[in-house]
Design a protein around this motif. Structure first.
Motif, PDB file in Angstrom:
ATOM      1  N   HIS A 218      -9.204   0.478   3.250  1.00  0.00           N
ATOM      2  CA  HIS A 218      -9.562  -0.945   3.377  1.00  0.00           C
ATOM      3  C   HIS A 218      -9.125  -1.546   4.728  1.00  0.00           C
ATOM      4  O   HIS A 218      -8.906  -0.804   5.673  1.00  0.00           O
ATOM      5  CB  HIS A 218      -9.034  -1.747   2.183  1.00  0.00           C
ATOM      6  CG  HIS A 218      -9.272  -1.031   0.886  1.00  0.00           C
ATOM      7  ND1 HIS A 218     -10.525  -0.830   0.371  1.00  0.00           N
ATOM      8  CD2 HIS A 218      -8.405  -0.401   0.032  1.00  0.00           C
ATOM      9  CE1 HIS A 218     -10.432  -0.140  -0.757  1.00  0.00           C
ATOM     10  NE2 HIS A 218      -9.170   0.135  -0.977  1.00  0.00           N
TER      11      HIS A 218
ATOM     12  N   GLU B  59      -3.644  -4.595  -0.766  1.00  0.00           N
ATOM     13  CA  GLU B  59      -3.639  -3.136  -0.686  1.00  0.00           C
ATOM     14  C   GLU B  59      -3.787  -2.652   0.757  1.00  0.00           C
ATOM     15  O   GLU B  59      -3.100  -1.717   1.191  1.00  0.00           O
ATOM     16  CB  GLU B  59      -4.763  -2.550  -1.558  1.00  0.00           C
ATOM     17  CG  GLU B  59      -4.638  -1.034  -1.664  1.00  0.00           C
ATOM     18  CD  GLU B  59      -5.876  -0.316  -2.162  1.00  0.00           C
ATOM     19  OE1 GLU B  59      -6.777  -0.970  -2.727  1.00  0.00           O
ATOM     20  OE2 GLU B  59      -5.947   0.908  -1.964  1.00  0.00           O
TER      21      GLU B  59
ATOM     22  N   ASN C 248      -1.175   0.077   2.302  1.00  0.00           N
ATOM     23  CA  ASN C 248      -1.783   1.377   2.654  1.00  0.00           C
ATOM     24  C   ASN C 248      -1.470   1.712   4.111  1.00  0.00           C
ATOM     25  O   ASN C 248      -1.110   2.847   4.444  1.00  0.00           O
ATOM     26  CB  ASN C 248      -3.307   1.330   2.508  1.00  0.00           C
ATOM     27  CG  ASN C 248      -3.778   1.299   1.058  1.00  0.00           C
ATOM     28  OD1 ASN C 248      -3.009   1.592   0.140  1.00  0.00           O
ATOM     29  ND2 ASN C 248      -5.036   0.940   0.847  1.00  0.00           N
TER      30      ASN C 248
ATOM     31  N   HIS D 266      -4.472   5.294  -0.635  1.00  0.00           N
ATOM     32  CA  HIS D 266      -4.831   4.115  -1.429  1.00  0.00           C
ATOM     33  C   HIS D 266      -3.801   3.863  -2.515  1.00  0.00           C
ATOM     34  O   HIS D 266      -2.934   4.698  -2.781  1.00  0.00           O
ATOM     35  CB  HIS D 266      -6.195   4.333  -2.109  1.00  0.00           C
ATOM     36  CG  HIS D 266      -7.361   4.252  -1.183  1.00  0.00           C
ATOM     37  ND1 HIS D 266      -8.229   3.189  -1.161  1.00  0.00           N
ATOM     38  CD2 HIS D 266      -7.795   5.110  -0.225  1.00  0.00           C
ATOM     39  CE1 HIS D 266      -9.149   3.394  -0.241  1.00  0.00           C
ATOM     40  NE2 HIS D 266      -8.912   4.559   0.346  1.00  0.00           N
ATOM     41  N   HIS D 267      -3.982   2.685  -3.138  1.00  0.00           N
ATOM     42  CA  HIS D 267      -3.247   2.347  -4.353  1.00  0.00           C
ATOM     43  C   HIS D 267      -4.248   1.785  -5.337  1.00  0.00           C
ATOM     44  O   HIS D 267      -5.274   1.232  -4.951  1.00  0.00           O
ATOM     45  CB  HIS D 267      -2.120   1.368  -4.034  1.00  0.00           C
ATOM     46  CG  HIS D 267      -1.056   1.990  -3.168  1.00  0.00           C
ATOM     47  ND1 HIS D 267      -1.244   2.195  -1.822  1.00  0.00           N
ATOM     48  CD2 HIS D 267       0.174   2.468  -3.462  1.00  0.00           C
ATOM     49  CE1 HIS D 267      -0.160   2.781  -1.327  1.00  0.00           C
ATOM     50  NE2 HIS D 267       0.719   2.951  -2.298  1.00  0.00           N
TER      51      HIS D 267
END
Ligand SMILES: [Zn+2]
Length: 376
Positions: A83, A101, A105, A154-155
């Protein structure tokens, strides 16, 4: 500023400080600096880290560098912090208190780079700023650089289930697609288990990206190198959201991934090389025999017994345009040869050379394009 938003903001910052209280060496009582009156539109949602936060901690008591991490030397690793550039989409990829995020990240990837570079790996990030990049362009950074490994960082998020919080690591398509993707995913998953020690585990944390989309994740689909995507934890879990704001927690995660990659590298990263014809072009006067040199990723260390085979012979498989074909393999020099069928039509063909070393690490680069010229 709307009064209720201010209250919400102060409350969320307080929750953050409470969480921090149980950690050592935290910058204390630091509060989020809102750049918007609306937390779901704000940027800089993380607790600010001291300068060179990771670099100052590498090889400290909390983050020791194991001797085997030396095998990361020279390995090319592309990290893709997921992102970015998306803060203006209200609530997009954020926890309920607005922590983004894209921001954690990036910080995890930056800390991870510091660890990896300390051990001599070459590292490239797909983005350094809060900017967006298409999924294809992210993978292209790894492809064009000739990365050995590509990791999308990522999360995770889930609607209406704030209690959920576990680790998953994703590979592309099916388990037979690229065996080395699974190796990478397995090591990453173990490293994240150790580092985050989340109390919850899901039954099978390695997941196919086809569970989300029929074509898989765009970023993994476009990757031509060994790749995996980490969803380290769930930021939709409110406690996890607050932890993810903390530099120390981001460092812990980066350290877990670093150890995972060091263990993977220590177990040898096998590669294949086309020796004949070197350019992959079969012309009228080129023999129709392909010769490959296999590298188990271990032999060159010249450790005791290195002359013995460290490739599992039963794991060797050669495919021509997806069909299994015969080959010969000699341990001496690790040479693999195969004959192209006499009636193979002119044009491009794909040869896949699969094998595993004795750690069961699969070859990183099994795919070769052969061009058969007309005129036979
Ligand atoms: Zn994501």
């Amino acid at each position: 500023m709307n009064k209720s938003i201010v209250v919400l903001f102060v409350l969320s910052a307080m929750v953050g400080s409470l969480m921090i209280g149980c950690k050592s060496s935290q910058p204390s009582e630091q509060v989020m600096t809102p750049t918007s009156t609306d937390p779901l539109l704000s940027t800089n949602t993380l607790i600010e880290a001291p300068p060179d936060f990771a670099k100052q901690r590498i090889d400290s008591e909390d983050y020791p560098v194991p001797p085997y991490a030396k095998y990361l030397q020279g390995i090319k690793i592309c990290l893709d912090p997921g992102h970015g550039g998306d803060a203006s989409q209200r609530g997009y990829k954020r926890g309920s208190n607005g922590v983004r995020e894209a921001e954690f990240n990036l910080r995890v990837a930056q800390y991870l780079r510091d660890f990896l570079e300390y051990s001599g790996a070459e590292v490239k990030l797909t983005r350094e700023e809060d900017t967006d990049l298409s999924l294809k362009d992210r993978a292209e950074v790894a492809n064009q650089w000739g990365a050995d490994l590509f990791i999308a960082c990522h999360h995770n998020a889930i609607d209406n289930k704030p209690q959920v919080n576990h680790t998953t690591v994703w590979y592309h398509n099916g388990v037979d697609e690229r065996p080395s993707d699974l190796d990478l995913a397995r090591y990453l998953c173990q490293g994240l288990f150790d580092a985050l020690a989340l109390p919850e585990v899901t039954g099978v944390p390695l997941k196919s990206d086809q569970l989300m989309y029929p074509e898989g994740f765009g970023v993994l689909r476009a990757a031509k190198v060994t790749a995996a995507l980490t969803e380290s934890s769930f930021y939709t879990n409110p406690e996890e959201e607050q932890r993810l704001r903390q530099p120390e927690y981001n460092l812990q995660e980066a350290y877990g991934i670093y150890l995972a990659l060091a263990r993977y590298a220590a177990a040898g990263l096998p590669k294949a090389k086309l020796l004949q014809p070197q350019d992959g072009i079969i012309s009228a006067n080129t023999p129709r025999t392909l010769e490959f040199e296999l590298d188990d990723g271990l032999r060159s260390r010249k450790s005791w017994g290195y002359e013995r085979s460290m490739i599992l012979s039963s794991s060797i498989q050669v495919k021509l345009d997806g069909q299994i074909v015969p080959f010969t393999f000699t341990n001496d020099g690790y040479r693999l040869t195969m004959e192209l069928p006499a009636d193979l039509i002119a044009g491009e063909h794909q040869v896949e050379v699969e094998f595993q070393n004795m750690y069961k690490n699969s070859v990183l680069n099994p795919f070769f394009t052969i061009k058969v010229e007309s005129g036979f």
